[in-house]
Design an enzyme around this catalytic site. Structure first.
Site: not given
Ligand code: BGC
Length: 760
Positions: A298
């Site tokens: 993430d």
């Molecule tokens: C979130 C994810 C997301 C990723 C990409 C993160 O901050 O937790 O759910 O897919 O960002 O945008």
């Protein structure tokens, strides 16, 4: 501290989650064999689009493209420019530019990924569906399939082959700001809906994804949804048996359905940041399932290993730790120097050539499976069903089946001639109806799609006498969702005097992730005050809850004549609400979570028998009462249903058997209606304290007045097993109660069987 190497698990391997395809593997090997170390390192890195943007934040800077793709050879880009949705033409042109550069500079296609969460969330004219929490409330798998299919098609139509969806974190703590991104608190409901969405997004052959489908990234693997503090991205403490039995369940279902990638939980479990958890990433998923897909981090979570979690001393140690634990692609997201760190770590022997190649293979395999080598780009205009009316209709139908009637003292349906006074900060907001991940990360629907109806607009379109005064308004700053201005309450009370009925639309403004953290689960003070002061007028109040999580309303609920929880029903949610309040349509949603009443009593429906007073003989805890506002699975209708004739095909069973369960459901009222039929089991005696009950099946049936339908379920005996303290599945001899619609049948398991993970 140096990076741990992979823990190997002793449990036997199962057949691979995705069957290997010879041609795919041959292509992967042929590309890999020609790659330099620099090219390999680049494939493991994913950067944010902002690293390529020019100063307008609307276009790509060619010099940055040369550097990021040409020099660093980065293999993946994510996100939207300027943190905002763009037209599909704009998105497609941007991806084209990156892809052409990637093919020219490295001969390997770049993979672009977007957060499409409830439809094409990041394309201006894309179709949005109700958020996953609403789809959970429909208890109707059809909507997960429809949303997945539309999302895949419209994402492809913007030259993007990869979505970070579906979300399958169990929404088991109402304080956590992301429970609305999931299908609810129950592992089975979550697993069923997520599998349907995964199959609809990817299609049925994960080795060959066609041009109407995309790769999923199931997320966030795993245990993300129950932080001890209730705050996003903070530590969770989860017993291993719960982790295996409940939190893993939806992921297991989706890995087996062919999910090509998974995104890792940003936080930690039992003190181990998930991004460094070799046992879970490599052991449980890659080794035990034989899964050959790709694990992506993430946002900046490799950095978090040293910046936030202090399990690594510096960036290089963090990169080695993550990759050695099983990470295949690092969403860095701003620092191409991550590529240099990987190169150095391989040269220093801190990441083995073998692990490097394994990770690169997984990235390449994804690109081959998506057909990106054969067609790095495709004709984005060849998508005639983009924004099709059928998607709009499905979204409306999903909203209709997801809005939950929680209380009705007879005031609903509202007669046509009533003078309706509409109030509350959610009454005139598309942003609130949509929630986060809607055109912008924190939600911003009003700026993008003003053509859709807010609640007050939809009620005005349906009823002749509607007036409106907000009473309370939210601070519209994107990350200040909890702030409100309650100075308009007196004005609202004055305006309500001439009305017959008050529709008070309260809840939350949109938010997403950490900005949605809060310190008090109670509905905000201003909104409660608004309801209290309006109630002094003595007029019936219909309380409409428009919120991403169940905000506590125990003190104002008695002031309402009716309560409807619409959650986050998206662009057609207000039209659906008007149709339901007027009685043009009937309610059929049921809560996919427990609606708690007290701040110190946040439960899930599958609590332990020992927590409940009725089963507490011999206990000293006289206060253990499950006093919830509304239980999981609760939802009213304008008609009534009666259950009869619950039958189970055998009174005794053992592992390997499949029980056939049937029940008759009759519409005993005067209106047509749909009923979500929920099947539960209770293990009456077990070697670990059993859950009071567990959902084992669900179906949705439509019934005319007086009509009866027989609803059938197949219940494999193995579904009644639980994970013991030793981490192994156990189906124990003894009595079980199978229940449905208030009826129950006792059955007996005749033989204890214990088996290894991950099999059930
Ligand atoms: C979130 C994810 C997301 C990723 C990409 C993160 O901050 O937790 O759910 O897919 O960002 O945008």
């Amino acid at each position: 501290m140096l990076t741990a190497t992979v823990l190997s698990c002793n449990s036997p391997k199962t057949s691979p989650a995705i069957p290997a395809d010879k041609a795919v593997e041959a292509k992967v090997e042929s590309v890999l064999s020609k790659m330099t170390l620099e090219e390999k390192a680049g494939q493991l890195v994913q950067l944010n689009i902002s690293t390529l943007e020019d100063e307008t934040h609307e276009a790509i800077d060619p010099a940055k493209l040369d550097k990021i793709i040409g020099e660093y050879k980065v293999g993946s880009i994510l996100n939207v420019m300027h943190d905002a949705a763009h037209s599909r033409e704009h998105t497609a042109a941007m991806v084209r530019q990156i892809q052409e550069k990637s093919m020219e500079a490295i001969g390997i296609p770049c993979i672009y990924g977007l957060d499409m969460i409830h439809g094409a969330s990041y394309i201006n004219e894309g179709s949005l569906y109700p958020q996953e929490i609403n789809l959970g409330a429909t208890f109707n798998r059809r909507f997960a399939r429809q949303m997945g299919a539309a999302m895949a098609y419209e994402t492809r139509a913007a030259q993007v082959p990869w979505v970070f969806s579906p979300v399958m974190d169990l929404g088991r703590d109402p304080r956590w700001p992301r429970i609305w991104e999931s299908f609810g608190e129950d592992p089975y409901l979550q697993a069923e809906m997520a599998r349907e969405e995964t199959l609809a997004l990817q299609g049925s052959d994960p080795n060959h994804i066609d041009l109407e489908h995309v790769a999923v990234s199931i997320k966030h693997f795993m245990g993300y949804g129950v932080p001890a503090s209730g705050k996003d991205r903070t530590p969770a403490y989860i017993a291993e048996n719960d982790l295996r039995e409940k939190f893993f369940a939806p992921f297991l279902e989706c890995f087996r359905a062919g999910a090509l990638t998974a995104m890792v939980n940003s936080a930690s479990i039992n003190g181990i940041p998930t991004h460094a958890n070799a046992l879970l990433l490599t052991g449980w998923v890659k080794e035990q399932l034989g899964w050959d897909g790709m694990l992506v981090t993430d946002w900046a979570d490799i950095d978090n290993l040293y910046v936030r979690d202090h399990v690594a001393a510096d960036k290089k140690e963090a990169v080695a730790m993550g990759i050695n634990a099983g990470i295949d692609m690092i969403m860095d997201p701003y620092d191409p120097e991550c590529c240099t760190a990987i190169i150095e770590l391989v040269k220093e022997g801190r990441i083995s050539e073998e692990r490097l190649d394994d990770a690169v293979r997984r990235v390449l395999r994804l690109k081959v499976r998506l057909g990106l080598f054969d067609h790095p780009l495709w004709e984005e205009h060849a998508y005639p069903r983009f924004a099709a009316p059928e998607y709009a209709r499905e979204s409306y139908e999903a909203a209709l089946e997801s809005e939950v009637l929680l209380k009705n003292n007879g005031i609903l349906p509202l007669p046509e001639h009533k003078k309706i006074f509409v109030t509350g900060p959610n009454a005139n907001s598309l942003r609130a109806l949509n929630g986060g991940w809607s055109y912008r990360w924190q939600g911003a629907a009003d700026e993008y799609v003003p053509q859709y109806n807010t609640i007050v607009e939809a009620l005005k379109a349906r009823f002749p006498y509607v007036t409106y005064e907000p009473g309370v308004v939210y601070d519209e700053a994107p990350m200040a969702w909890e702030k409100e201005d309650a100075t308009g309450i007196a004005k609202a009370v004055a305006a309500a005097r001439g009305a017959d009925v008050i529709v008070a639309c309260v809840g939350e403004n949109s938010y997403c992730e950490t900005p949605g953290n809060m310190d008090d689960l109670n509905l905000s003070a201003g909104q409660k005050k608004l309801v209290r002061e309006l109630s002094a007028l003595g007029k019936p109040i219909v309380l409409v809850l428009n919120e991403g999580r169940p905000r506590l309303i125990g003190d104002i609920e008695p002031l309402a004549a009716a309560v409807v929880d619409v959650m986050l029903p998206s662009n057609y949610g207000a039209d659906a609400l008007a149709a339901l309040l007027s009685g043009d349509e009937n309610f059929s949603g049921k809560l996919p979570f427990t609606y708690s009443k007290h701040i110190n009593a946040l439960h899930t429906y599958d609590y332990k028998v020992s927590e409940h007073r009725e089963t507490m003989e011999g206990s000293y805890n006289y206060d253990a009462v499950m006093d919830v506002q509304w239980p999981f699975g609760f939802g009213l209708s304008y008609t009534t249903f009666a259950y009869s004739n619950l039958q189970v095909s055998a009174s005794e069973f053992k592992e390997g058997d499949v029980l056939e369960v049937s029940v008759d459901v009759t519409n005993t009222g005067k209106r047509a209606g749909k009923e979500a039929v929920l099947l539960y089991s209770s293990d009456l005696v077990a070697s670990l304290i059993p859950d009071v009950k567990r959902l084992r099946g669900f179906d949705k049936v439509a019934l005319e007045p007086g009509e009866t339908k027989c609803v059938r379920f197949e219940l494999p005996a193995s579904a009644l097993a639980f994970v013991g303290a030793d981490g192994r599945w156990r189906l124990e001899a003894g009595d079980f109660r199978i229940s449905c619609g208030g009826l129950g049948v006792m059955v007996r398991c005749t033989e204890t069987k214990v088996w290894d993970t991950p099999n059930r």
